[in-house]
Design an enzyme around this catalytic site. Sequence first.
Site, short mmCIF file in Angstrom:
data_model
loop_
_atom_site.label_atom_id
_atom_site.label_comp_id
_atom_site.label_asym_id
_atom_site.label_seq_id
_atom_site.Cartn_x
_atom_site.Cartn_y
_atom_site.Cartn_z
N GLU A 1 0.93 -1.07 0.10
CA GLU A 1 0.14 0.01 -0.08
C GLU A 1 1.08 1.15 -0.10
O GLU A 1 2.27 1.29 0.32
CB GLU A 1 -0.93 -0.02 1.06
CG GLU A 1 -1.66 -1.05 1.34
CD GLU A 1 -2.51 -1.12 2.66
OE1 GLU A 1 -2.35 -0.27 3.45
OE2 GLU A 1 -3.31 -2.35 2.94
N SER B 1 8.09 -1.62 2.25
CA SER B 1 9.12 -2.45 3.00
C SER B 1 8.35 -2.72 4.51
O SER B 1 8.71 -3.90 4.67
CB SER B 1 10.38 -1.89 3.22
OG SER B 1 10.98 -1.83 1.67
N ARG C 1 32.28 -9.37 -32.43
CA ARG C 1 32.67 -7.83 -32.59
C ARG C 1 34.22 -8.00 -32.65
O ARG C 1 34.71 -8.72 -31.85
CB ARG C 1 32.24 -7.12 -31.40
CG ARG C 1 32.55 -5.84 -31.33
CD ARG C 1 32.06 -4.74 -32.28
NE ARG C 1 32.55 -3.37 -31.68
CZ ARG C 1 32.52 -2.42 -32.72
NH1 ARG C 1 31.98 -2.44 -33.90
NH2 ARG C 1 32.82 -1.26 -32.29
N ILE D 1 30.33 -4.69 -22.30
CA ILE D 1 30.80 -5.11 -23.41
C ILE D 1 30.19 -5.03 -24.79
O ILE D 1 31.01 -4.74 -25.88
CB ILE D 1 30.65 -7.08 -23.32
CG1 ILE D 1 31.39 -7.20 -22.03
CG2 ILE D 1 30.87 -7.87 -24.42
CD1 ILE D 1 31.36 -8.85 -21.48
N GLU E 1 9.10 -7.92 -4.10
CA GLU E 1 9.26 -8.96 -3.21
C GLU E 1 10.31 -9.01 -2.01
O GLU E 1 10.82 -10.07 -1.45
CB GLU E 1 9.38 -10.62 -3.88
CG GLU E 1 8.08 -10.51 -4.93
CD GLU E 1 7.65 -12.08 -5.04
OE1 GLU E 1 7.91 -12.90 -4.40
OE2 GLU E 1 6.88 -12.02 -6.27
N1 CAA Z 1 7.25 -16.99 7.68
C1 CAA Z 1 6.39 -17.11 8.83
N2 CAA Z 1 6.37 -16.26 9.81
C2 CAA Z 1 7.05 -15.25 9.60
C3 CAA Z 1 8.13 -15.04 8.77
C4 CAA Z 1 8.21 -16.01 7.82
N3 CAA Z 1 9.09 -16.00 6.77
N4 CAA Z 1 8.73 -13.59 8.84
C5 CAA Z 1 8.22 -13.10 9.99
N5 CAA Z 1 7.25 -13.95 10.65
C6 CAA Z 1 6.38 -13.68 11.71
C7 CAA Z 1 7.32 -13.52 12.94
O1 CAA Z 1 7.64 -14.65 13.35
C8 CAA Z 1 6.27 -12.85 13.69
O2 CAA Z 1 5.37 -13.51 14.33
P1 CAA Z 1 5.33 -13.46 16.00
O3 CAA Z 1 5.00 -12.23 16.16
O4 CAA Z 1 4.51 -14.55 16.40
O5 CAA Z 1 6.63 -13.85 16.40
C9 CAA Z 1 5.59 -11.95 12.66
O6 CAA Z 1 5.68 -12.69 11.43
C10 CAA Z 1 6.02 -10.57 12.62
O7 CAA Z 1 7.57 -10.58 12.07
P2 CAA Z 1 8.52 -9.54 12.39
O8 CAA Z 1 8.37 -8.95 13.57
O9 CAA Z 1 9.81 -9.95 11.72
O10 CAA Z 1 7.98 -8.29 11.36
P3 CAA Z 1 8.24 -6.94 10.83
O11 CAA Z 1 7.29 -6.00 10.84
O12 CAA Z 1 9.57 -6.52 11.70
O13 CAA Z 1 8.66 -7.12 9.33
C11 CAA Z 1 9.95 -7.60 7.20
C12 CAA Z 1 9.64 -8.05 8.77
C13 CAA Z 1 11.06 -8.86 6.88
C14 CAA Z 1 10.80 -6.14 7.19
C15 CAA Z 1 8.80 -7.52 6.53
O14 CAA Z 1 7.81 -6.54 6.62
C16 CAA Z 1 9.07 -7.70 5.09
O15 CAA Z 1 9.56 -8.96 4.49
N6 CAA Z 1 8.93 -6.69 4.42
C17 CAA Z 1 9.10 -6.73 2.84
C18 CAA Z 1 7.76 -6.65 2.18
C19 CAA Z 1 7.71 -7.33 1.00
O16 CAA Z 1 8.55 -8.09 0.50
N7 CAA Z 1 6.74 -6.92 0.01
C20 CAA Z 1 6.79 -7.57 -1.43
C21 CAA Z 1 5.45 -7.26 -1.76
S1 CAA Z 1 4.84 -8.38 -2.82
C22 CAA Z 1 5.46 -8.23 -4.31
O17 CAA Z 1 6.43 -7.35 -4.58
C23 CAA Z 1 4.88 -9.04 -5.18
C24 CAA Z 1 4.75 -8.52 -6.55
O18 CAA Z 1 3.62 -8.21 -7.05
C25 CAA Z 1 5.99 -9.14 -7.70
#
Ligand code: CAA
Length: 380
Positions: free
Chosen positions: A127, A132, A269, A338, A364
């Site tokens: 959104e 991030s 080339r 290149i 992602e």
């Molecule tokens: N698998 C399962 N659970 C997970 C996990 C995973 N890989 N990573 C985190 N969690 C869980 C944690 O265990 C935690 O749970 P608890 O509270 O029960 O312990 C909960 O999720 C929150 O985790 P964090 O405290 O780590 O969360 P955070 O707010 O600090 O965020 C972050 C972590 C890694 C920065 C995350 O926000 C992130 O990945 N950000 C990037 C977003 C992203 O990748 N966006 C892509 C958009 S989609 C896209 O691009 C698709 C497209 O169209 C091509």
Amino acid sequence: MDFKLSEQENLVREMTRDFAQQVLAPLARQHDKDETIGPDVFKQLSELGLMGMTIGEEYGGAGMGNMELAIALDELNQGCASVGVTVSVHNSLLGSPITKWGTDAQKTEWLPRLATGELLGAYCLTEPNAGSDAAAVATSAVRDGDDWIINGTKIFVTNGEWAGLCLVYCRTDTSVSNAKGISAFLVPMSAEGASVGKKEKKTGIRGSSTTEIIFENVRVPASALLGEVNAGFKIAMDTLDGGRIGIASQAVGIGQACLDASIKYAGEREQFGRPLSAFQAIQFKIADMSTRLEAARLLVRKAAWLRDNQMSCTQAAAQAKLSASLTANFCADECLQIHGGAGYTDDFQVERLFRDARITEIYEGATDIQRIVISRNLLG
Ligand code: CAA
């Protein structure tokens, strides 16, 4: 340790390589110019079974794993990265989470139509204020009797224009602003109040569709909830673990296309009376590109193997994406160097590869998000 591909993995590689080189590569320039992919390509992707790779055979899919998907995406992206991301998102961000978290009714309702490509999937997480910081999702889902009412706008949605089914992350507990109050919903674009907003004009992967998706008082039944209430963020993150393997595969594919183009051009080339390939400066570039690509490809396959064997792949997927996306951009940069001035024009596909590679460090989970995931895993 066995580095040999299985018979099935080899078949997938050969089939996707033929399709990518014979059909997609000749169309890639057109996709880029027209900023779209033609219906005939979608038809062929469906006929080849590439829209339901990880969906179970009982639902009409190919019943394969992340390894086969990674191999297919590596090849497809060597032909056209716009098609590559379309297939990656559809399989890894829609088909996979429904397979993993869906009820029997949800699987029966959606998987067969995703597997045939009748419906294309989109993943609606990002959104304006939740990029991030994905846990800052503000799109709301409010309970109304047995239904939920969804309101909000999602941005940068891959496949937006063509999507038939969206996985939408909504805030269902407004008493918290963090990861704990988010739920995941399966929302068909045919639902009243769901619409496609602005289409982005992008630097690269221009053939793919990236749009806003707007939800205005969209009413969905309780059965649209994927997983538990307020447990959607874990689904989002777990799904992205798989998605990142897909984007890492895309990056390896783009990097490989850069390496192949570099080898070809360096052999053709001539300057100073010798082909470019006779100069050690060029030879070293080729050696570095190939070595980094091979390392990235192995990281991708390790992450896919872990996921297919139900082991945690969070760190491995982040490492694969980090390595592969940096490698893709390194290879694109060297490839352009290149090719020299010719590579900076659209006479060659290098300039498109250069633009296409850039997004792999952004979507992602941007490069520094991968570093956060990896370092948190190591440091706690
Ligand atoms: N698998 C399962 N659970 C997970 C996990 C995973 N890989 N990573 C985190 N969690 C869980 C944690 O265990 C935690 O749970 P608890 O509270 O029960 O312990 C909960 O999720 C929150 O985790 P964090 O405290 O780590 O969360 P955070 O707010 O600090 O965020 C972050 C972590 C890694 C920065 C995350 O926000 C992130 O990945 N950000 C990037 C977003 C992203 O990748 N966006 C892509 C958009 S989609 C896209 O691009 C698709 C497209 O169209 C091509």
